[in-house]
Enzyme design. Sequence first.
Site, PDB file in Angstrom:
ATOM      1  CE1 TYR A   1      -3.444  -2.756   0.718  1.00 40.86           C
ATOM      2  CE2 TYR A   1      -2.519  -2.989   2.912  1.00 40.86           C
ATOM      3  CZ  TYR A   1      -3.379  -3.417   1.916  1.00 40.86           C
ATOM      4  OH  TYR A   1      -4.174  -4.520   2.134  1.00 40.86           O
TER       5      TYR A   1
ATOM      6  CD  GLN B   1     -10.151   3.281   3.609  1.00 41.37           C
ATOM      7  OE1 GLN B   1      -9.336   4.104   3.990  1.00 41.37           O
ATOM      8  NE2 GLN B   1      -9.837   2.021   3.400  1.00 41.37           N
TER       9      GLN B   1
ATOM     10  N   GLY C   1     -13.620  -0.613   4.445  1.00 38.01           N
ATOM     11  CA  GLY C   1     -12.343  -0.993   5.031  1.00 38.01           C
ATOM     12  C   GLY C   1     -12.273  -2.502   5.243  1.00 38.01           C
TER      13      GLY C   1
ATOM     14  CG  ASP D   1     -10.761  -3.957   1.436  1.00 37.08           C
ATOM     15  OD1 ASP D   1     -11.236  -3.068   2.173  1.00 37.08           O
ATOM     16  OD2 ASP D   1      -9.683  -3.824   0.833  1.00 37.08           O
TER      17      ASP D   1
ATOM     18  NE  ARG E   1      -4.467  -8.431  -1.052  1.00 40.69           N
ATOM     19  CZ  ARG E   1      -4.840  -7.215  -0.657  1.00 40.69           C
ATOM     20  NH1 ARG E   1      -4.658  -6.854   0.600  1.00 40.69           N
ATOM     21  NH2 ARG E   1      -5.415  -6.368  -1.482  1.00 40.69           N
TER      22      ARG E   1
ATOM     23  CE1 TYR F   1      -6.634  -7.100   3.152  1.00 41.67           C
ATOM     24  CE2 TYR F   1      -8.586  -7.092   1.776  1.00 41.67           C
ATOM     25  CZ  TYR F   1      -7.477  -6.451   2.264  1.00 41.67           C
ATOM     26  OH  TYR F   1      -7.213  -5.169   1.869  1.00 41.67           O
ATOM     27  CD1 TRP F   2     -10.385  -6.944   5.295  1.00 36.24           C
ATOM     28  CD2 TRP F   2     -11.197  -6.572   7.338  1.00 36.24           C
ATOM     29  NE1 TRP F   2      -9.758  -5.826   5.814  1.00 36.24           N
ATOM     30  CE2 TRP F   2     -10.239  -5.573   7.061  1.00 36.24           C
ATOM     31  CE3 TRP F   2     -11.841  -6.538   8.575  1.00 36.24           C
ATOM     32  CZ2 TRP F   2      -9.908  -4.551   7.955  1.00 36.24           C
ATOM     33  CZ3 TRP F   2     -11.527  -5.524   9.478  1.00 36.24           C
ATOM     34  CH2 TRP F   2     -10.566  -4.553   9.162  1.00 36.24           C
TER      35      TRP F   2
ATOM     36  CD  GLU G   1      -2.985  -5.824   5.362  1.00 38.38           C
ATOM     37  OE1 GLU G   1      -2.077  -6.472   4.776  1.00 38.38           O
ATOM     38  OE2 GLU G   1      -3.926  -5.286   4.759  1.00 38.38           O
TER      39      GLU G   1
HETATM   40  C1  DGY Z   1      -6.623  -2.845  -1.197  1.00 36.98           C
HETATM   41  O1  DGY Z   1      -6.083  -2.523  -2.261  1.00 36.98           O
HETATM   42  O2  DGY Z   1      -6.726  -4.022  -0.822  1.00 36.98           O
HETATM   43  C2  DGY Z   1      -7.134  -1.797  -0.327  1.00 36.98           C
HETATM   44  O3  DGY Z   1      -7.587  -2.322   0.878  1.00 36.98           O
HETATM   45  C3  DGY Z   1      -8.234  -1.021  -0.976  1.00 36.98           C
HETATM   46  O4  DGY Z   1      -8.510   0.051  -0.147  1.00 36.98           O
END
Ligand code: DGY
Length: 422
Positions: A31, A103, A162, A164, A197, A350-351, A394
């Site tokens: 990022y 966001q 956020g 995602d 991811r 991830y989430w 993260e």
């Molecule tokens: C990403 O690119 O995964 C970011 O979380 C988008 O905001």
Amino acid sequence: MTRNPDLDRQARAILVRNDRGGYTVPTNGLYPFQWNWDSAFVALGFATFDRARAWAEIETLVSAQWEDGMIPHIIFHQQDEGYFPGPDVWATGRTPPTSGITQPPVLATIVRALWEADGADPDCPRMQRLYRACLASHRWFHTYRDPLSNGLVMVTHNWETGRDNSSEWDDALARVDTSGVQPYQRRDTGHVDAAMRPEQQEYDRYVAILQFGRAAGWDHRAIADHGPFRMIDVGMSMELLRANRDLLALAEAQGDYPVAGELRARIVLSERGMKWLWNEDAGAFCSRDATTGESSGLVTNASFLAFYAGVGNAAQHARLIAALERMAQSARYLLPSLEKGSRAYDHRRYWRGPVWLVVSYMVAQGLAEQGHADWAERIRADSARLIETAGFYESFSPETGEGSGGPDFSWTAAMWLAWCGR
Ligand code: DGY
């Protein structure tokens, strides 16, 4: 608990290393720009050792605020080919280039915290400027993102939340038409393990929603009314309610009575509106589709933001605490982003399971405020153990404690300094 000076040093070093001059990247590589809610939490970390730098982080963020009040989710301060979708894909025509979505609105809450740490002077010019920026942003939410006029927040892209790839969005995303998506190259999986991811099919849907906004010339009215993704997000609804309460405190401190009245009315509306998100079967507040009215029925870490927002009756709080107990039994570390056993749960992806310390922080703060200090402390201690065991990742597996996503992550370092490392 006493502080761990070595981890304190590491956390400060991460923030300083990720500082690109007035703004901080969330992590190197994955990022490489400024992200909206990352910067808000990062400011809390800077505030523990450099308060002027903390204010600057937020000032840089709001310097890219749109005329309509939206604070964008990414600001592309410089070129970097290592990220997709970059500024050319968003094509918002802004200087500096930004994305076309927002966001989570946590900024007013953090501005209030910085201002209080600085002595709570009602004439503080830095607070006053950011107060106006937050007010414009909250009005933007009220104007463009409250289609049901019930004080809740509708998102038009899952990236806005956020969270995602939370499975809360799966059903709505499945309806997104991806036939117009041209070939593109993802960059995220070049930085971290693809198993951590979102999957390719999901990414195509994210890109399709982006393309809709771009084709609409980033007209926020048209996107809100006709966009392919229209979800009422429980997380952002709770965060905005909390942020309105904090903005109200700033309005009152300055004697800004007309705005105070406006905010009080918004708060009452949101408190009532929140009832629509309660799902009796799940025993939790859940996100709902604005178009179909369907509840996700999923208990996620965002469901527990009810405490932070100050909503819910005693019976609802008891159901939420019961859900927390279930999570504590099925996970080694609180607070997972999704309950184990839920559809699409994956402790590394991830989430869909991993622990995210910024959400844990807000939930713990709310729990402490609402008389659940024991649970707040359990979440804090688990968060500290994750960093002690894995480092400043993260996010983290709630089962093994393994770090997931990017390393040396700014907001994780900030959460150590401002909250769980104490
Ligand atoms: C990403 O690119 O995964 C970011 O979380 C988008 O905001």
